[in-house]
Design an enzyme around this catalytic site. Structure first.
Site, PDB file in Angstrom:
ATOM      1  CB  VAL A  93       1.503  -7.720 -10.921  1.00 63.46           C
ATOM      2  CG1 VAL A  93       0.540  -7.409 -12.075  1.00 63.46           C
ATOM      3  CG2 VAL A  93       2.660  -6.708 -10.929  1.00 63.46           C
ATOM      4  CG  ASP A  94       1.841  -5.696  -4.964  1.00 72.18           C
ATOM      5  OD1 ASP A  94       0.855  -6.347  -4.566  1.00 72.18           O
ATOM      6  OD2 ASP A  94       1.902  -4.452  -4.896  1.00 72.18           O
ATOM      7  CG  HIS A 109      -3.264  -5.086 -14.854  1.00 72.41           C
ATOM      8  ND1 HIS A 109      -3.065  -3.774 -14.485  1.00 72.41           N
ATOM      9  CD2 HIS A 109      -4.275  -5.064 -15.761  1.00 72.41           C
ATOM     10  CE1 HIS A 109      -3.923  -2.997 -15.137  1.00 72.41           C
ATOM     11  NE2 HIS A 109      -4.660  -3.755 -15.908  1.00 72.41           N
ATOM     12  N   GLY A 178      -5.554   4.552  -4.735  1.00 72.32           N
ATOM     13  CA  GLY A 178      -4.187   4.505  -5.252  1.00 72.32           C
ATOM     14  C   GLY A 178      -4.072   4.126  -6.706  1.00 72.32           C
TER      15      GLY A 178
END
Ligand code: NAD
Ligand code: ZN
Length: 236
Positions: A93-94, A109, A178
């Site tokens: 969500v970054d 997300h 990741g």
């Protein structure tokens, strides 16, 4: 690798941003005021104490605002430039994939950089850092705003999930980078791709449920091993 490179789907999780300085939930630095993210990133917590959850997100945004894309994000932007049929699906969500230059990102997300209304369907961008001290009100209906992210216990948006699942089902190559692959339904995507005959490459320093059925497993930090993998494969 000996396999076609497209349709190429990459599925990324918090680990792809770890070397940018964004803590993963399950790794060191994932706690906030000694609380686990699961305790805060859920709708019940927000209903009970919106300000507490808001402050947790204000902290996460201030952490992310200091971070830049790393070599793994930049590699995925280069992949998008080279591969006609490429889909990047992220659980993050970054916003770092977009910051790296990827244009077609399926954000499973949601995003820390958007808010949405708890009452109506309104969504809007909110890039101020620091966050306003209190959750603002919806410009359309006056309802309380919340981060436009999918919380624990909430379902994914159907349209977004459908896009992700159909890309996975068409993939000839899926790179899984990741992600601990324990959060569903994201964790199903590599399995869908595998069953449809895709070649699965996992990049993760740790073993995950994907490792068992991946065709290629690369153990190492994404910012180092993903650029190496791409350099070996892009001109094949
Ligand atoms: P996770 O925290 O469950 O797992 C992170 C994975 O990354 C682990 O498997 C770990 O071994 C791996 N990893 C750690 N360092 C790595 C590195 N340098 N290179 C490659 N891999 C590395 O994260 P998840 O699977 O994304 O699921 C957790 C949920 O938390 C997601 O839904 C996501 O939305 C959310 N989340 C997002 C962010 C973000 O936006 N950056 C950060 C934390 C959590
Ligand atoms: Zn509203």
């Amino acid at each position: 690798m000996g396999r076609a490179l497209e349709p190429f789907v990459a599925l990324t999780g918090a680990g792809v941003s770890a070397e940018s300085g964004v803590p993963t939930f399950r790794g060191p630095g994932g706690l906030w005021q000694s609380r686990r993210p699961e305790e805060l990133a859920n709708p019940q917590a927000f209903a009970r104490d919106p300000l507490l959850v808001w402050r947790f997100y204000a902290w996460r945004r201030s952490v992310v605002a200091r971070c830049s894309p790393n070599a793994a994000h930049l590699t995925l932007a280069d992949v998008e430039d080279h591969i006609g049929d490429f889909t990047l699906i992220t659980q993050n969500v970054d916003g770092l994939h977009e910051a790296a230059g990827n244009r077609r990102v399926v954000e499973l997300h949601g995003s820390l950089w958007r808010l949405r209304c708890t009452r109506c369907r309104e969504r809007w961008e909110e890039r101020r850092v620091p966050f306003p001290e209190m959750p603002p009100r919806c410009p359309s209906c006056g309802g309380l705003a919340r981060p436009d992210v999918v919380w624990f216990g909430e379902g994914l948006e159907q349209g977004i999930l459908n896009r992700a699942m159909s890309s996975a089902a068409r993939a000839r190559l899926m790179l899984v980078v990741g992600t601990s692959a324990v959060v569903h339904p994201a964790a199903q995507l590599p399995l869908i791709a595998k069953k449809a005959g895709a070649w699965i490459v996992e990049i993760n320093p740790e073993e995950t449920p994907v490792s068992i059925y991946a065709d290629e497993v690369i153990r190492g930090p994404a910012a180092q091993v993903l650029p190496e993998w791409w350099a070996r494969n892009r001109d094949e």
